[in-house]
Design a protein around this motif. Structure first.
Motif, PDB file in Angstrom:
ATOM      1  N   HIS A   5       6.517 -14.871  -5.141  1.00 26.09           N
ATOM      2  CA  HIS A   5       5.747 -13.982  -4.277  1.00 26.09           C
ATOM      3  C   HIS A   5       5.398 -14.717  -2.978  1.00 26.09           C
ATOM      4  O   HIS A   5       4.679 -15.702  -3.002  1.00 26.09           O
ATOM      5  CB  HIS A   5       4.480 -13.554  -5.013  1.00 26.09           C
ATOM      6  CG  HIS A   5       3.649 -12.579  -4.265  1.00 26.09           C
ATOM      7  ND1 HIS A   5       4.050 -11.282  -4.047  1.00 26.09           N
ATOM      8  CD2 HIS A   5       2.444 -12.710  -3.679  1.00 26.09           C
ATOM      9  CE1 HIS A   5       3.120 -10.653  -3.351  1.00 26.09           C
ATOM     10  NE2 HIS A   5       2.151 -11.499  -3.119  1.00 26.09           N
ATOM     11  N   TYR A   6       5.918 -14.253  -1.851  1.00 21.60           N
ATOM     12  CA  TYR A   6       5.671 -14.875  -0.553  1.00 21.60           C
ATOM     13  C   TYR A   6       4.630 -14.083   0.233  1.00 21.60           C
ATOM     14  O   TYR A   6       4.646 -12.859   0.237  1.00 21.60           O
ATOM     15  CB  TYR A   6       6.951 -14.936   0.284  1.00 21.60           C
ATOM     16  CG  TYR A   6       7.961 -15.904  -0.248  1.00 21.60           C
ATOM     17  CD1 TYR A   6       7.816 -17.260  -0.026  1.00 21.60           C
ATOM     18  CD2 TYR A   6       9.063 -15.460  -0.964  1.00 21.60           C
ATOM     19  CE1 TYR A   6       8.749 -18.162  -0.510  1.00 21.60           C
ATOM     20  CE2 TYR A   6       9.997 -16.356  -1.452  1.00 21.60           C
ATOM     21  CZ  TYR A   6       9.833 -17.700  -1.223  1.00 21.60           C
ATOM     22  OH  TYR A   6      10.745 -18.587  -1.703  1.00 21.60           O
ATOM     23  N   LEU A   7       3.764 -14.817   0.936  1.00 17.34           N
ATOM     24  CA  LEU A   7       2.777 -14.209   1.826  1.00 17.34           C
ATOM     25  C   LEU A   7       3.048 -14.698   3.243  1.00 17.34           C
ATOM     26  O   LEU A   7       3.485 -15.829   3.452  1.00 17.34           O
ATOM     27  CB  LEU A   7       1.363 -14.615   1.412  1.00 17.34           C
ATOM     28  CG  LEU A   7       0.955 -14.148   0.018  1.00 17.34           C
ATOM     29  CD1 LEU A   7      -0.332 -14.828  -0.398  1.00 17.34           C
ATOM     30  CD2 LEU A   7       0.810 -12.645  -0.016  1.00 17.34           C
ATOM     31  N   THR A  36       8.339  -6.264  -1.790  1.00 16.66           N
ATOM     32  CA  THR A  36       7.671  -5.963  -3.053  1.00 16.66           C
ATOM     33  C   THR A  36       8.543  -6.458  -4.198  1.00 16.66           C
ATOM     34  O   THR A  36       9.774  -6.478  -4.093  1.00 16.66           O
ATOM     35  CB  THR A  36       7.428  -4.453  -3.219  1.00 16.66           C
ATOM     36  OG1 THR A  36       8.669  -3.775  -3.154  1.00 16.66           O
ATOM     37  CG2 THR A  36       6.481  -3.928  -2.151  1.00 16.66           C
ATOM     38  N   HIS A  37       7.917  -6.884  -5.248  1.00 19.33           N
ATOM     39  CA  HIS A  37       8.581  -7.335  -6.471  1.00 19.33           C
ATOM     40  C   HIS A  37       9.453  -8.573  -6.271  1.00 19.33           C
ATOM     41  O   HIS A  37      10.366  -8.806  -7.054  1.00 19.33           O
ATOM     42  CB  HIS A  37       9.410  -6.209  -7.090  1.00 19.33           C
ATOM     43  CG  HIS A  37       8.630  -4.954  -7.316  1.00 19.33           C
ATOM     44  ND1 HIS A  37       7.593  -4.889  -8.222  1.00 19.33           N
ATOM     45  CD2 HIS A  37       8.705  -3.745  -6.729  1.00 19.33           C
ATOM     46  CE1 HIS A  37       7.074  -3.675  -8.188  1.00 19.33           C
ATOM     47  NE2 HIS A  37       7.722  -2.963  -7.293  1.00 19.33           N
ATOM     48  N   GLU A  38       9.235  -9.358  -5.233  1.00 17.53           N
ATOM     49  CA  GLU A  38      10.037 -10.556  -5.037  1.00 17.53           C
ATOM     50  C   GLU A  38       9.529 -11.673  -5.941  1.00 17.53           C
ATOM     51  O   GLU A  38       8.358 -11.723  -6.290  1.00 17.53           O
ATOM     52  CB  GLU A  38      10.062 -10.997  -3.571  1.00 17.53           C
ATOM     53  CG  GLU A  38       8.873 -11.796  -3.124  1.00 17.53           C
ATOM     54  CD  GLU A  38       7.683 -10.978  -2.671  1.00 17.53           C
ATOM     55  OE1 GLU A  38       6.805 -11.570  -2.049  1.00 17.53           O
ATOM     56  OE2 GLU A  38       7.612  -9.770  -2.932  1.00 17.53           O
TER      57      GLU A  38
END
Length: 55
Positions: free
Chosen positions: A33-35, A28-30
């Motif tokens: 944003h990686y999926l 979270t909050h990276e």
């Protein structure tokens, strides 16, 4: 993948006969944003996405 890469990746994998099972995130909050994606396919691995190019 990065969030803005998701739709082209999904499109390419579906066209290659690969089923997407799940899309999720681990952090979270990276930034960025990686999926993460889980996928499933049948047949010879070398035939998947052949030939493939990102749209």
């Amino acid at each position: 993948m990065l969030a803005d890469e998701m739709q082209p990746v999904l499109r390419t994998m579906r066209e290659g006969g690969i089923n997407i099972v799940a899309i999720h995130q681990h952090m979270t909050h990276e930034k960025p944003h990686y999926l993460f994606m889980h996928y499933w396919g049948k047949g010879m691995r070398r035939t998947w996405l052949k030939p493939s190019r990102m749209h």
